[in-house]
Scaffold this motif. Structure first.
Motif, PDB file in Angstrom:
ATOM      1  N   ASP A 113      58.028  47.708  -2.843  1.00 47.66           N
ATOM      2  CA  ASP A 113      58.139  46.892  -1.631  1.00 47.66           C
ATOM      3  C   ASP A 113      59.117  45.731  -1.775  1.00 47.66           C
ATOM      4  O   ASP A 113      59.762  45.335  -0.803  1.00 47.66           O
ATOM      5  CB  ASP A 113      56.764  46.355  -1.238  1.00 47.66           C
TER       6      ASP A 113
ATOM      7  N   HIS B   6      59.589  47.291   6.023  1.00 50.01           N
ATOM      8  CA  HIS B   6      58.144  47.360   5.766  1.00 50.01           C
ATOM      9  C   HIS B   6      57.370  46.802   6.960  1.00 50.01           C
ATOM     10  O   HIS B   6      56.324  46.153   6.801  1.00 50.01           O
ATOM     11  CB  HIS B   6      57.804  46.577   4.482  1.00 50.01           C
TER      12      HIS B   6
ATOM     13  N   HIS C  78      59.733  54.542   3.002  1.00 55.50           N
ATOM     14  CA  HIS C  78      58.638  53.571   3.179  1.00 55.50           C
ATOM     15  C   HIS C  78      59.065  52.490   4.168  1.00 55.50           C
ATOM     16  O   HIS C  78      58.855  51.302   3.941  1.00 55.50           O
ATOM     17  CB  HIS C  78      58.297  52.968   1.804  1.00 55.50           C
TER      18      HIS C  78
HETATM   19 ZN   LIG Z   1      54.341  49.013   0.926  1.00 59.25          ZN
END
Ligand SMILES: [Zn+2]
Length: 284
Positions: free
Chosen positions: A25, A102, A98
């Motif tokens: 992330d 985010h 992903h």
């Molecule tokens: Zn994540």
């Protein structure tokens, strides 16, 4: 509607398929929360620790143990930490989608969700990656994003939790293979902590027991199992030591096949065949 996916025997006479997955992330979740976080250098640096420091430890461990893993990388991380992408790909690992920044899909309209998907695809493409899989940021998937995935070329998703076996999620015209995770098999609820997003800072010995107990259940049922981790959490020194003990504990207890999500997805029988088969994940 869901239907369990059918698989042939796992390669190498393995008893269980184990997917180690890592969500890289970085700073994206915090920047994505809004401009108020741009001045919070400590919070951002805590996220940056993941690709800058934790990731290297993870890659070293995987290389030492000859394990291929799946890395879910937000487009923002790919753009701003390109050396992280280079290192992941150099290790022969899978990179999956992903989001870009985010962003929580449930807080975006359909156009916004498509924008996140397309921006993430473009960022990964700049590294030569065409991802087969998607995991929603923050693990919340909306009907809109789910409906877009097959059309954008994704062959599997890892966001939903309706089964602990891989299954077909049939919500529109095209079935999508679901490779489910669960919060109990994720490092974040145990170890992810910031002053504003409180976790437990749990005892790793307890988590080690939980993760190995679930592994033992999966091994006895001959199913696939997914673990979800974050380099900014599992990449701390003491937690990498825990991960090493979990992996060696798996090897001590049986015959795992450590596989990427794409490798597991490639073995799944087509859903039409699945529908005609008995409703079990795999003959045991
Ligand atoms: Zn994540």
């Amino acid at each position: 509607m869901t239907t369990p996916a059918m698989f042939p025997a796992w390669p190498g006479d393995a008893e269980v398929a184990v997917a180690l997955t890592f969500d890289v992330d970085g700073e994206a979740p915090w920047i994505g929360e809004g401009p108020q976080n741009e001045r919070r250098l400590t919070l951002l640096s805590q996220g940056r620790y993941g690709p800058v420091r934790g990731l290297g430890r993870i890659l070293d461990l995987l290389a030492e143990l000859d394990i291929q893993a799946t890395f879910y990388v937000p487009g923002h991380t790919a753009d701003h930490q390109p050396e992280a992408m280079t290192a992941i790909l150099a290790g022969g690992h899978e990179v999956a989608h992903h989001g870009y920044l985010h962003l929580d899909t449930e807080n975006l309209d359909a156009d916004g969700q498509r924008g996140e998907l397309e921006a993430g695809l473009a960022a990964l493409a700049r590294h030569g990656v065409r991802p087969a899989g998607y995991r929603s940021p923050g693990w919340e998937l909306t009907p809109e994003t789910l409906a877009m995935l097959a059309g954008l070329g994704f062959t599997y998703d890892s966001s939903l939790m309706a089964d602990d076996r891989p299954y077909w999620e049939i919500s529109g015209t095209e079935p999508l293979l679901e490779l489910p995770g669960h919060w109990s098999l994720c490092d974040w609820p145990y170890f992810g902590w910031t002053p504003y997003h409180g976790g437990l800072l749990a005892d790793p010995a307890r988590v080690e027991r939980i993760w190995l107990e679930e592994y033992e259940s999966a091994r006895r049922e001959h199913r696939a199992i997914t673990y979800t981790m974050h380099p900014e959490a599992i990449g701390r020194g003491y937690l990498l030591r825990m991960l090493r003990r979990v992996i060696t504990g798996m090897l001590d207890r049986g015959r795992p096949w450590f596989a990427t999500h794409a490798q597991i997805a490639a073995l799944a029988a087509a859903p039409a065949e699945t529908a005609a088969s008995p409703a079990s994940a795999r003959p045991s």
